[in-house]
Motif scaffolding. Sequence first.
Motif, PDB file in Angstrom:
ATOM      1  N   ASP A 155       0.834  -1.197   0.000  1.00 28.79           N
ATOM      2  CA  ASP A 155       0.000   0.000   0.000  1.00 28.79           C
ATOM      3  C   ASP A 155       0.868   1.245   0.000  1.00 28.79           C
ATOM      4  OD1 ASP A 155      -1.650   2.217   0.773  1.00 28.79           O
ATOM      5  OD2 ASP A 155      -3.138   0.789   1.489  1.00 28.79           O
ATOM      6  N   GLY A 156       0.684   2.094  -1.001  1.00 30.72           N
ATOM      7  CA  GLY A 156       1.378   3.372  -1.057  1.00 30.72           C
ATOM      8  C   GLY A 156       0.381   4.504  -0.912  1.00 30.72           C
ATOM      9  N   SER A 157       0.067   4.887   0.327  1.00 29.66           N
ATOM     10  CA  SER A 157      -0.875   5.979   0.590  1.00 29.66           C
ATOM     11  C   SER A 157      -2.231   5.731  -0.076  1.00 29.66           C
ATOM     12  CB  SER A 157      -0.287   7.306   0.122  1.00 29.66           C
ATOM     13  OG  SER A 157       0.945   7.567   0.758  1.00 29.66           O
ATOM     14  N   GLY A 158      -2.732   4.504   0.081  1.00 28.36           N
ATOM     15  CA  GLY A 158      -4.027   4.163  -0.486  1.00 28.36           C
ATOM     16  C   GLY A 158      -3.981   3.741  -1.939  1.00 28.36           C
ATOM     17  N   ARG A 159      -2.786   3.691  -2.511  1.00 28.97           N
ATOM     18  CA  ARG A 159      -2.627   3.326  -3.923  1.00 28.97           C
ATOM     19  C   ARG A 159      -1.827   2.010  -3.974  1.00 28.97           C
ATOM     20  NH1 ARG A 159      -2.939   6.462  -8.336  1.00 28.97           N
ATOM     21  NH2 ARG A 159      -2.920   8.364  -7.088  1.00 28.97           N
ATOM     22  N   PRO A 160      -2.470   0.884  -4.268  1.00 28.34           N
ATOM     23  CA  PRO A 160      -1.775  -0.399  -4.152  1.00 28.34           C
ATOM     24  C   PRO A 160      -0.794  -0.670  -5.288  1.00 28.34           C
ATOM     25  CG  PRO A 160      -3.989  -0.731  -4.984  1.00 28.34           C
ATOM     26  CD  PRO A 160      -3.877   0.726  -4.641  1.00 28.34           C
ATOM     27  N   ALA A 161       0.274  -1.362  -4.920  1.00 30.64           N
ATOM     28  CA  ALA A 161       1.153  -2.014  -5.892  1.00 30.64           C
ATOM     29  C   ALA A 161       1.109  -3.507  -5.586  1.00 30.64           C
ATOM     30  CB  ALA A 161       2.578  -1.477  -5.779  1.00 30.64           C
ATOM     31  N   LEU A 162       1.362  -4.311  -6.587  1.00 30.49           N
ATOM     32  CA  LEU A 162       1.306  -5.763  -6.440  1.00 30.49           C
ATOM     33  C   LEU A 162       2.682  -6.345  -6.709  1.00 30.49           C
ATOM     34  CD1 LEU A 162      -2.005  -6.438  -8.409  1.00 30.49           C
ATOM     35  CD2 LEU A 162      -1.743  -6.202  -5.929  1.00 30.49           C
ATOM     36  N   ARG A 163       3.132  -7.233  -5.802  1.00 32.01           N
ATOM     37  CA  ARG A 163       4.458  -7.834  -5.962  1.00 32.01           C
ATOM     38  C   ARG A 163       4.363  -9.349  -5.799  1.00 32.01           C
ATOM     39  NH1 ARG A 163       8.774  -5.303  -2.191  1.00 32.01           N
ATOM     40  NH2 ARG A 163       7.542  -6.327  -0.574  1.00 32.01           N
ATOM     41  N   TRP A 164       4.957 -10.040  -6.740  1.00 27.05           N
ATOM     42  CA  TRP A 164       5.124 -11.487  -6.658  1.00 27.05           C
ATOM     43  C   TRP A 164       6.616 -11.777  -6.551  1.00 27.05           C
ATOM     44  CZ3 TRP A 164       1.227  -9.294  -9.357  1.00 27.05           C
ATOM     45  CH2 TRP A 164      -0.024  -9.909  -9.385  1.00 27.05           C
ATOM     46  N   ARG A 165       6.999 -12.684  -5.684  1.00 25.99           N
ATOM     47  CA  ARG A 165       8.365 -13.192  -5.653  1.00 25.99           C
ATOM     48  C   ARG A 165       8.296 -14.706  -5.656  1.00 25.99           C
ATOM     49  NH1 ARG A 165      11.236  -9.423  -1.025  1.00 25.99           N
ATOM     50  NH2 ARG A 165      11.454  -7.510  -2.282  1.00 25.99           N
ATOM     51  N   PHE A 166       8.980 -15.297  -6.605  1.00 21.06           N
ATOM     52  CA  PHE A 166       8.999 -16.746  -6.740  1.00 21.06           C
ATOM     53  C   PHE A 166      10.374 -17.231  -6.308  1.00 21.06           C
ATOM     54  CE2 PHE A 166       6.007 -15.010  -9.784  1.00 21.06           C
ATOM     55  CZ  PHE A 166       4.868 -15.769  -9.558  1.00 21.06           C
ATOM     56  N   GLY A 167      10.409 -18.008  -5.233  1.00 20.56           N
ATOM     57  CA  GLY A 167      11.692 -18.440  -4.686  1.00 20.56           C
ATOM     58  C   GLY A 167      12.499 -17.232  -4.243  1.00 20.56           C
ATOM     59  N   SER A 168      13.751 -17.182  -4.659  1.00 22.42           N
ATOM     60  CA  SER A 168      14.621 -16.060  -4.284  1.00 22.42           C
ATOM     61  C   SER A 168      14.172 -14.744  -4.908  1.00 22.42           C
ATOM     62  CB  SER A 168      16.063 -16.349  -4.708  1.00 22.42           C
ATOM     63  OG  SER A 168      16.153 -16.437  -6.133  1.00 22.42           O
ATOM     64  N   GLY A 169      13.573 -14.819  -6.093  1.00 22.18           N
ATOM     65  CA  GLY A 169      13.091 -13.621  -6.777  1.00 22.18           C
ATOM     66  C   GLY A 169      14.171 -12.623  -7.122  1.00 22.18           C
ATOM     67  N   ASP A 170      15.415 -13.069  -7.227  1.00 25.18           N
ATOM     68  CA  ASP A 170      16.509 -12.110  -7.392  1.00 25.18           C
ATOM     69  C   ASP A 170      17.220 -12.188  -8.739  1.00 25.18           C
ATOM     70  OD1 ASP A 170      17.831 -14.505  -7.110  1.00 25.18           O
ATOM     71  OD2 ASP A 170      19.061 -13.886  -5.395  1.00 25.18           O
ATOM     72  N   ARG A 171      16.689 -12.984  -9.665  1.00 21.61           N
ATOM     73  CA  ARG A 171      17.352 -13.113 -10.965  1.00 21.61           C
ATOM     74  C   ARG A 171      16.809 -12.119 -11.989  1.00 21.61           C
ATOM     75  NH1 ARG A 171      22.007 -14.909 -11.891  1.00 21.61           N
ATOM     76  NH2 ARG A 171      21.383 -15.423 -14.020  1.00 21.61           N
ATOM     77  N   VAL A 172      15.487 -12.023 -12.061  1.00 23.43           N
ATOM     78  CA  VAL A 172      14.889 -11.154 -13.077  1.00 23.43           C
ATOM     79  C   VAL A 172      13.595 -10.548 -12.535  1.00 23.43           C
ATOM     80  CG1 VAL A 172      13.802 -13.159 -14.181  1.00 23.43           C
ATOM     81  CG2 VAL A 172      13.987 -11.004 -15.440  1.00 23.43           C
ATOM     82  N   LEU A 173      13.441  -9.250 -12.725  1.00 17.86           N
ATOM     83  CA  LEU A 173      12.238  -8.521 -12.327  1.00 17.86           C
ATOM     84  C   LEU A 173      11.449  -8.154 -13.566  1.00 17.86           C
ATOM     85  CD1 LEU A 173      10.441  -6.801 -10.388  1.00 17.86           C
ATOM     86  CD2 LEU A 173      12.100  -4.944 -10.711  1.00 17.86           C
ATOM     87  N   LEU A 174      10.159  -8.511 -13.586  1.00 15.33           N
ATOM     88  CA  LEU A 174       9.239  -8.082 -14.641  1.00 15.33           C
ATOM     89  C   LEU A 174       8.431  -6.917 -14.087  1.00 15.33           C
ATOM     90  CD1 LEU A 174      10.005 -11.088 -15.388  1.00 15.33           C
ATOM     91  CD2 LEU A 174       7.872 -11.122 -16.679  1.00 15.33           C
ATOM     92  N   LEU A 175       8.449  -5.805 -14.813  1.00 24.63           N
ATOM     93  CA  LEU A 175       7.939  -4.544 -14.282  1.00 24.63           C
ATOM     94  C   LEU A 175       6.861  -3.961 -15.194  1.00 24.63           C
ATOM     95  CD1 LEU A 175       8.340  -2.259 -12.151  1.00 24.63           C
ATOM     96  CD2 LEU A 175      10.106  -1.324 -13.668  1.00 24.63           C
ATOM     97  N   GLY A 176       5.813  -3.411 -14.581  1.00 30.25           N
ATOM     98  CA  GLY A 176       4.765  -2.766 -15.366  1.00 30.25           C
ATOM     99  C   GLY A 176       3.842  -1.962 -14.467  1.00 30.25           C
ATOM    100  N   HIS A 177       2.797  -1.408 -15.063  1.00 30.68           N
ATOM    101  CA  HIS A 177       1.814  -0.623 -14.311  1.00 30.68           C
ATOM    102  C   HIS A 177       0.423  -0.885 -14.872  1.00 30.68           C
ATOM    103  CE1 HIS A 177       1.010   2.491 -17.430  1.00 30.68           C
ATOM    104  NE2 HIS A 177       2.267   2.265 -17.794  1.00 30.68           N
ATOM    105  N   PHE A 178      -0.583  -0.660 -14.031  1.00 31.94           N
ATOM    106  CA  PHE A 178      -1.962  -0.889 -14.460  1.00 31.94           C
ATOM    107  C   PHE A 178      -2.815   0.369 -14.398  1.00 31.94           C
ATOM    108  CE2 PHE A 178      -1.268  -2.506 -10.153  1.00 31.94           C
ATOM    109  CZ  PHE A 178      -2.134  -1.726  -9.402  1.00 31.94           C
TER     110      PHE A 178
END
Length: 381
Positions: free
Chosen positions: A58-81
């Motif tokens: 939650d960012g001041s009432g504005r949600p962001a969504l995060r998924w981490r699979f396992g370590s989640g440290d190899r590649v980040l897929l980024l976007g906005h809705f």
Amino acid sequence: MSEIVTVLEAGLPGLLADIGELVRAESPSADLASVAGCARVVAGLGTRLTGTAPEWVDGSGRPALRWRFGSGDRVLLLGHFDTVWPVGSLARHPFEVAGGRLTGPGCFDMKAGVVQLFHALSVLDDLDGVSVLLTGDEEIGAPTSRALVEDEARRTGAVLVLEASEGGALKTARKGMSGYELTVAGRAAHAGLEPGKGVNTTTELAHQILALSALADPAAGTTVTPTVAASGTTRNTVPDTARLMVDVRVATAAEQDRVHRAVHGLAPVLDGASLTFSGGPDRPPLPTSASAGLFELARGHYAELGLGPLRGVAVGGASDGNLTAGVGTPTLDGLGAVGGGAHADDEHVVVAELPRRTALVARLVDSLLRGAPAAPGRVTP
């Protein structure tokens, strides 16, 4: 053509249905309730296609969504809705698929890319090392999600941005951007009786517009554009206040610093006038050094998939990819939908390209998880 492309082409009806559901969930950045409603649709989509529910940040009432699979440290897929389209735009621009094109508010920028992201992950056997971050305020400059984007990028080896692509070219460089607001103070006087007693802020503003415009350097790719201006109250009054907004785009961090120092070094021309500048650098550049390794990897995979040559392009517009490159993480942008008309009445997506670009994302993610290098170490903006 590759088996993965064939699989995704067979799944195109489902991909189109998912895009339709997301486009119909209108989400203008300023409408927090609509953004939150769209986030719920995105969360459901991602959970269904990956088998994992997201973390809600939650960012001041504005949600962001995060998924981490396992370590989640190899590649980040980024976007906005979030989108620029107000609620009710569907009445004028309904979601439609006809003549090989998909249309609807926000379809190109970038709801189709969000759906492609999850469909790409759905065809991979192992997601250990993948992170996904989707935000709801990119279109207004990421005021609540910037730190989240930067922190997630710092812990990740590479970033793939699912922003849209005009004409199919990947975004191998993006200009950095700065924004300034100038306030000019002067002295009011009657324009007919005693104009000489005034300090005319419209005249001072004209001097400053010329001085600011002179800071541009076309050879270096630097633009300095005065945009919104206001001064005065009545025709017969020497104005005592004025305001100007300025947009700056730069290809390098050095140019961003040069312009910033020059802006704050400007002085008034008229005796009695004063200048106050606010603002400054907002997005660092995404240089070609940040994308070079990933682009070569993508170009090789695109050819292997039987999809032909892949082009890269440098653009003036910024995205959250600027932020990830700014913290030194290799970043490749423009991996989402192919089409055009972002923010305009002719916004559209080329349907035939949807499974092809989704296959490229899947292949890139798989390759990075298997140890393909994104770049020779961290990059310098």
